[in-house]
Design an enzyme around this catalytic site. Structure first.
Site, mmCIF file in Angstrom:
data_model
loop_
_atom_site.group_PDB
_atom_site.id
_atom_site.type_symbol
_atom_site.label_atom_id
_atom_site.label_comp_id
_atom_site.label_asym_id
_atom_site.label_seq_id
_atom_site.Cartn_x
_atom_site.Cartn_y
_atom_site.Cartn_z
ATOM 1 N N ASP A 215 0.808 -1.220 0.000
ATOM 2 C CA ASP A 215 0.000 0.000 0.000
ATOM 3 C C ASP A 215 0.841 1.270 0.000
ATOM 4 O O ASP A 215 0.378 2.327 -0.420
ATOM 5 C CB ASP A 215 -0.921 0.017 1.224
ATOM 6 C CG ASP A 215 -2.032 -1.012 1.132
ATOM 7 O OD1 ASP A 215 -2.389 -1.398 0.007
ATOM 8 O OD2 ASP A 215 -2.536 -1.442 2.195
ATOM 9 N N ASP A 239 -0.160 5.800 1.258
ATOM 10 C CA ASP A 239 -1.469 5.404 1.801
ATOM 11 C C ASP A 239 -1.613 5.949 3.218
ATOM 12 O O ASP A 239 -1.837 7.132 3.396
ATOM 13 C CB ASP A 239 -1.615 3.884 1.746
ATOM 14 C CG ASP A 239 -3.033 3.428 2.068
ATOM 15 O OD1 ASP A 239 -3.974 4.195 1.822
ATOM 16 O OD2 ASP A 239 -3.188 2.310 2.571
ATOM 17 N N ASP A 243 -1.021 2.269 9.770
ATOM 18 C CA ASP A 243 -2.243 1.472 9.625
ATOM 19 C C ASP A 243 -2.075 0.166 10.384
ATOM 20 O O ASP A 243 -1.000 -0.445 10.362
ATOM 21 C CB ASP A 243 -2.524 1.161 8.156
ATOM 22 C CG ASP A 243 -3.099 2.350 7.396
ATOM 23 O OD1 ASP A 243 -3.242 3.427 8.000
ATOM 24 O OD2 ASP A 243 -3.401 2.193 6.197
ATOM 25 N N ARG A 295 -8.905 10.834 9.310
ATOM 26 C CA ARG A 295 -8.473 9.547 9.886
ATOM 27 C C ARG A 295 -7.374 9.716 10.925
ATOM 28 O O ARG A 295 -6.260 9.246 10.766
ATOM 29 C CB ARG A 295 -8.012 8.582 8.799
ATOM 30 C CG ARG A 295 -9.087 8.190 7.823
ATOM 31 C CD ARG A 295 -8.612 7.072 6.915
ATOM 32 N NE ARG A 295 -9.668 6.643 5.986
ATOM 33 C CZ ARG A 295 -9.554 5.649 5.129
ATOM 34 N NH1 ARG A 295 -8.415 4.953 5.076
ATOM 35 N NH2 ARG A 295 -10.549 5.326 4.334
#
Length: 417
Positions: A215, A239, A243, A295
Site C-alpha cells: 500500500d 497510503d 495502519d 483519519r
C-alpha cells in the site's frame, strides 16, 4: 525454456509458504477500562512530579525533565540514556505497554544505509538487522537516509532506535510488521513512502518469498501484536502513515508528530473482518499537525483510547469510525479549521443515525477550540455515564506542553534527551 516439475513445485511451495501467515495469538484485555484507568494514573503521577519540580527551587536544574508525560519521564531525564538504551522498553503505557522489542537481546549497529539486495541483505544494513531471529536492539552509527528497494519486513523482538542520530526512512517502501510480535519503532523520520512489491523479499535468515504490491504505508501493522510506535515524525506517504489491520492488537502509538497527509491512520481492515473486534489501541501524546485531512484515526470494531493528543489541523474530520468501535476520547485539544462545514471532530462512517447512535463514543475533558464539536453516542452520550466515570486524563489545557516534544528527538550523548 522448459522448467522441470520439481523446480516448478519448489517455486510454488516457496511462494505459498510466504503467503501462509503464522498467526500471532494475543488475547484482548477483558476489561479495557482498567488499562484506561492505569494510563490516567500514570499521567496524573507524571503531572504531580512536574508540579513538585516547579515548586522545589532545589531542582531548578532539572525543570526540563518534568514533562508531565509519563513515557518521557521514564527515560529522558537520564543523561546516560545512551548507556541504558534498553530501559526504553519498560516505559510504554496503554495497550502496547508489554511490547519489549529487542530489550533482551544484543545491540546491533547499522553502519550502512544501503538496501541493494532485499533477498540477500548485507550485514550492517537495517534490513539485515530486522530479519534476524534473535532479539536485537538496533541503533545507528551516524545520520543517514535509508531508501528501501522493497518493504522492510520485520521479524519479532526487534527495536529500531534512532536516538543519537538523524535517521530517515524515505522515498521508497517503508516498514511492514506482519504476523510478528514485540516490535518497537522509536525516534525515526518516516516520510514519502511509496509502494513496493512484485518482488522477492527476505523476512528471516531462512526464508524469502514473493511480495505483491504494497500500500505504501509509513508503518503497516498486519496481524501484529505488542507493537509500540513512539517519537517518530511521519508525513506524506502513499497510503496511511500508520495502519493496523487484520487482527492486530495490543498497540500503543505515542509522542509522534504527523503532518502533510490525507488518510492518516486506519485501525481495522473492513467492517466485515470481525477478528478486528479484538483490536485494542492507545493513541497518546501525539501532535496531529499541519496539512492533515482525515483519519486521526479511523476505527473499526475494536477499543480505542485517544488521550492527551493535540489536534491543530484537519480538513475533513479528526476521529471517525464504522462497525461499532468504542472510542474513548480524553483530555485532547481539538482546534477546528476555519471552514464552517468541517467543525465536527467526529465522523460516524457508513451508517444511519439509527445505527451509530448506539456506538459508544465519548468525550471527557476535551478542549474544543474554534467551534469544534464532538458528537458523542451510545453510553458516551449519557450524562449519568459521565457522572459515574472515575476516569480523568490530564486537563486538555496542558496538552500543548505535554506534546511539545512530539516526533523524532535530537538526542545528544551525555545530555538528557
Amino acid at each position: 525454456m522448459m522448467i522441470s516439475r520439481s523446480i516448478l513445485f519448489s517455486l510454488v511451495f516457496l511462494v505459498f509458504s510466504f503467503l501462509i501467515p503464522t498467526f500471532i495469538s494475543s488475547s484482548p484485555v477483558q476489561d479495557p477500562e482498567l488499562v484506561v484507568q492505569e494510563v490516567n494514573r500514570q499521567i496524573n503521577a507524571s503531572i504531580a512530579r512536574r508540579s513538585l519540580l516547579v515548586s522545589d527551587r532545589r531542582n531548578l536544574g532539572y525543570l526540563s525533565c518534568g514533562s508531565g508525560n509519563p513515557i518521557d519521564d521514564c527515560w529522558r531525564c537520564d543523561p546516560n540514556w545512551e548507556q541504558n538504551r534498553q530501559k526504553l522498553a519498560d516505559c510504554a503505557i496503554g495497550f502496547g505497554k508489554n511490547a519489549i522489542g529487542g530489550r533482551d537481546g544484543k545491540i546491533y549497529v547499522v553502519d550502512d544505509s544501503g538496501d541493494d539486495d532485499p533477498v540477500n541483505p548485507k550485514p550492517g544494513t537495517l534490513r539485515h538487522a530486522v530479519i534476524q531471529d534473535e532479539p536485537l536492539w538496533i541503533i545507528f552509527a551516524r545520520d543517514m537516509v535509508i531508501t528501501l528497494k522493497e518493504e522492510l519486513i520485520m521479524n519479532s523482538y526487534k527495536t529500531i532506535d534512532g536516538r543519537g542520530a538523524s535517521v530517515h526512512i524515505a522515498n521508497g517502501p517503508c516498514i511492514t510488521i506482519q504476523y510478528v510480535t514485540n516490535v518497537i519503532i522509536h525516534g525515526i523520520n518516516i516520510h514519502d513512502c511509496k509502494q513496493g512489491g512484485n518482488a522477492m523479499v527476505r523476512d528471516s535468515p531462512r526464508h524469502y518469498g514473493w511480495r505483491t504490491i504494497s500500500d505504501g504505508d509509513g508503518v503497516s501493522i498486519f496481524g501484529g501484536a505488542h507493537i509500540w510506535v513512539d517519537h517518530c515524525s511521519l508525513s506524506n506517504c502513499n497510503d496511511g502513515l500508520i495502519d493496523a489491520i487484520h487482527g492486530s492488537t495490543a498497540i500503543t502509538i505515542s509522542n509522534n508528530y504527523m503532518t502533510h497527509h490525507d488518510k492518516v491512520m486506519l485501525l481495522g481492515h473492513s467492517d466485515e473482518y470481525t477478528q478486528d473486534k479484538n483490536m485494542q489501541v492507545t493513541i497518546a501524546f501525539n501532535h496531529f499537525g499541519e496539512g492533515l485531512v482525515q483519519r486521526m484515526p479511523r476505527c473499526r470494531l475494536g477499543y480505542f483510547h485517544v488521550v492527551n493528543n493535540d489536534y491543530t489541523h484537519w480538513e475533513m474530520y479528526a476521529i471517525g469510525g464504522s462497525a461499532n468501535p468504542t472510542i474513548n476520547s480524553q483530555g485532547n485539544r481539538f482546534v477546528a479549521p476555519n471552514d464552517r462545514f468541517s467543525k465536527e471532530v467526529t465522523k460516524h462512517e457508513d451508517a444511519a443515525e439509527s445505527e451509530w447512535k448506539n456506538w459508544n463514543w465519548r468525550s471527557e475533558g476535551d478542549m474544543l477550540v474554534n467551534g469544534a464539536f464532538f458528537t458523542a453516542s451510545g453510553a458516551g452520550a449519557s450524562s449519568s455515564y459521565a457522572r459515574a466515570s472515575s476516569l480523568s486524563a490530564r486537563p486538555s489545557s496542558l496538552v500543548a506542553s505535554i506534546t511539545t516534544s512530539s516526533g523524532a528527538l535530537l538526542c545528544k550523548k551525555g545530555f538528557p534527551c
